[in-house]
Design an enzyme around this catalytic site. Structure first.
Site, PDB file in Angstrom:
ATOM      1  N   HIS A  66      -3.028   4.340   9.834  1.00 48.71           N
ATOM      2  CA  HIS A  66      -2.854   3.375   9.223  1.00 48.71           C
ATOM      3  C   HIS A  66      -1.554   3.006   8.325  1.00 48.71           C
ATOM      4  O   HIS A  66      -1.075   3.936   7.916  1.00 48.71           O
ATOM      5  CB  HIS A  66      -4.146   3.630   7.948  1.00 48.71           C
ATOM      6  CG  HIS A  66      -4.273   2.284   7.091  1.00 48.71           C
ATOM      7  ND1 HIS A  66      -5.276   1.242   7.561  1.00 48.71           N
ATOM      8  CD2 HIS A  66      -3.852   2.001   6.024  1.00 48.71           C
ATOM      9  CE1 HIS A  66      -5.011   0.435   6.524  1.00 48.71           C
ATOM     10  NE2 HIS A  66      -4.442   0.886   5.269  1.00 48.71           N
ATOM     11  N   CYS A  69      -0.668  -0.354   2.519  1.00 48.05           N
ATOM     12  CA  CYS A  69      -0.490  -1.766   2.395  1.00 48.05           C
ATOM     13  C   CYS A  69      -1.214  -1.983   0.767  1.00 48.05           C
ATOM     14  O   CYS A  69      -2.415  -1.896   0.816  1.00 48.05           O
ATOM     15  CB  CYS A  69      -1.541  -2.564   3.348  1.00 48.05           C
ATOM     16  SG  CYS A  69      -1.639  -4.334   2.492  1.00 48.05           S
ATOM     17  N   CYS A  80      -4.980 -10.064   4.001  1.00 47.75           N
ATOM     18  CA  CYS A  80      -4.914  -9.105   5.109  1.00 47.75           C
ATOM     19  C   CYS A  80      -6.246  -8.277   5.365  1.00 47.75           C
ATOM     20  O   CYS A  80      -7.041  -8.516   4.603  1.00 47.75           O
ATOM     21  CB  CYS A  80      -3.548  -8.295   5.098  1.00 47.75           C
ATOM     22  SG  CYS A  80      -3.798  -6.957   3.896  1.00 47.75           S
ATOM     23  N   CYS A  82      -6.327  -5.069   5.756  1.00 48.48           N
ATOM     24  CA  CYS A  82      -5.944  -3.672   5.657  1.00 48.48           C
ATOM     25  C   CYS A  82      -6.774  -2.871   5.124  1.00 48.48           C
ATOM     26  O   CYS A  82      -7.316  -1.531   5.411  1.00 48.48           O
ATOM     27  CB  CYS A  82      -4.447  -3.288   4.954  1.00 48.48           C
ATOM     28  SG  CYS A  82      -3.182  -4.217   5.918  1.00 48.48           S
ATOM     29  N   GLY A 107       4.266  -3.111   4.249  1.00 47.89           N
ATOM     30  CA  GLY A 107       4.788  -4.326   4.580  1.00 47.89           C
ATOM     31  C   GLY A 107       5.454  -4.063   6.186  1.00 47.89           C
ATOM     32  O   GLY A 107       6.496  -4.727   6.518  1.00 47.89           O
ATOM     33  N   ARG A 108       4.843  -3.508   7.126  1.00 44.45           N
ATOM     34  CA  ARG A 108       5.078  -3.288   8.497  1.00 44.45           C
ATOM     35  C   ARG A 108       6.544  -2.718   8.306  1.00 44.45           C
ATOM     36  O   ARG A 108       7.354  -2.950   9.190  1.00 44.45           O
ATOM     37  CB  ARG A 108       5.278  -4.651   9.286  1.00 44.45           C
ATOM     38  CG  ARG A 108       4.040  -5.425   9.415  1.00 44.45           C
ATOM     39  CD  ARG A 108       3.912  -6.111  10.852  1.00 44.45           C
ATOM     40  NE  ARG A 108       2.491  -6.792  11.057  1.00 44.45           N
ATOM     41  CZ  ARG A 108       2.240  -7.878  10.392  1.00 44.45           C
ATOM     42  NH1 ARG A 108       3.247  -8.440   9.862  1.00 44.45           N
ATOM     43  NH2 ARG A 108       1.053  -8.135  10.729  1.00 44.45           N
ATOM     44  N   ASP A 141       8.053  -6.955  13.566  1.00 46.71           N
ATOM     45  CA  ASP A 141       7.338  -5.691  13.171  1.00 46.71           C
ATOM     46  C   ASP A 141       8.231  -4.520  13.445  1.00 46.71           C
ATOM     47  O   ASP A 141       8.294  -4.060  14.480  1.00 46.71           O
ATOM     48  CB  ASP A 141       6.172  -5.641  14.014  1.00 46.71           C
ATOM     49  CG  ASP A 141       5.239  -4.599  13.708  1.00 46.71           C
ATOM     50  OD1 ASP A 141       5.791  -3.705  12.912  1.00 46.71           O
ATOM     51  OD2 ASP A 141       4.247  -4.552  13.915  1.00 46.71           O
ATOM     52  N   ARG A 143       7.961  -1.493  12.673  1.00 50.70           N
ATOM     53  CA  ARG A 143       7.475   0.044  12.520  1.00 50.70           C
ATOM     54  C   ARG A 143       7.719   0.722  13.754  1.00 50.70           C
ATOM     55  O   ARG A 143       7.624  -0.097  15.000  1.00 50.70           O
ATOM     56  CB  ARG A 143       5.980  -0.217  12.297  1.00 50.70           C
ATOM     57  CG  ARG A 143       5.438  -0.605  10.900  1.00 50.70           C
ATOM     58  CD  ARG A 143       4.132  -0.818  10.846  1.00 50.70           C
ATOM     59  NE  ARG A 143       3.713  -1.832  11.819  1.00 50.70           N
ATOM     60  CZ  ARG A 143       2.252  -2.160  11.743  1.00 50.70           C
ATOM     61  NH1 ARG A 143       1.409  -1.575  11.258  1.00 50.70           N
ATOM     62  NH2 ARG A 143       1.797  -3.020  12.627  1.00 50.70           N
ATOM     63  N   THR A 164      -7.849   1.485  17.097  1.00 54.57           N
ATOM     64  CA  THR A 164      -6.776   0.364  17.038  1.00 54.57           C
ATOM     65  C   THR A 164      -7.113  -0.977  17.903  1.00 54.57           C
ATOM     66  O   THR A 164      -7.850  -0.862  18.891  1.00 54.57           O
ATOM     67  CB  THR A 164      -5.489   1.086  17.328  1.00 54.57           C
ATOM     68  OG1 THR A 164      -4.360  -0.060  16.885  1.00 54.57           O
ATOM     69  CG2 THR A 164      -5.166   0.928  18.805  1.00 54.57           C
TER      70      THR A 164
END
Ligand SMILES: [Zn+2]
Length: 208
Positions: A66, A69, A80, A82, A107-108, A141, A143, A164
């Site tokens: 996770h 966020c 969102c 989240c 925020g990614r 993205d 991440r 996921t």
């Protein structure tokens, strides 16, 4: 071994990702989890793992990655999903045992203030969540989930069932040596405000 070689070995051992500390954390569900901190991860963020006790030790641990966020997890924003995903993960992993990795990549990965700028770009220019990131100068993205693989290995876990809808999480973990035995979809938590956000994630390959 030369003293130089010994020094190098020591440095490598010292630098390997590992567990920094384990503390009990009682949750609102009544479950007591372990909250684990780490050292020597490949980034300098304070990532944590919630480890839930499993009754059936034969079962491959259920894991959720996770990404932090603040607006969704803490403030209950409906922009969102989240907050709902975090609650679902705590419930499911709490019931079966497993690990919730709470990754400090707000925020990614662009950070809170930049995420707020991206929200503003969405509001002002009608951009979607990914286009807004590129509008303010970031990748869609940025991440990486490599650090999640490091955390799992530090916990002694190399095979997981992953909760996921994001195929990037599966491939990043597998690329970094984690076996993803099964992928379990998360729920779809749709509201008036987040409908477009969910559609955009779906367009980008999330199985929603
Ligand atoms: Zn969010």
């Amino acid at each position: 071994m030369t003293s130089q070689g010994a020094a190098n070995t020591n440095r490598r051992e010292k630098d390997a990702p590992g567990i920094r500390g384990i503390t009990k954390l009682a949750l609102d569900s009544g479950i007591v989890s372990d909250i684990v901190s780490f050292k020597n991860l490949s980034d300098d963020k304070e990532h944590i793992a919630l480890v839930f006790p499993a009754e059936n030790l034969e079962l491959t641990p259920l894991v959720r990655l996770h990404s932090e966020c603040l607006t969704g997890d803490v403030l209950g924003s409906s922009h969102c999903d989240c907050g709902d995903q975090l609650r679902e993960a705590k419930e499911q992993i709490g019931a079966q045992g497993g690990v919730l990795l709470y990754l400090r990549q707000e925020g990614r990965g662009i950070g809170l203030y930049n995420k707020l700028d991206a929200y503003k770009a969405q509001q002002d220019h009608g951009l979607d969540t990914f286009a807004a990131n590129t509008h303010i100068g970031f990748a869609e993205d940025p991440r990486s989930f490599k650090v999640a693989a490091e955390m799992l290995k530090a916990l002694g876990i190399e095979k997981i069932r992953l909760l996921t809808n994001n195929p990037d999480k599966v491939s990043d973990l597998e690329m970094n040596g984690i076996i993803v035995e099964d992928v379990i979809s998360t729920g779809r938590f749709e509201t008036e405000e987040n409908r477009r956000y969910l559609q955009t994630k779906s367009d980008k390959g999330h199985s929603l």
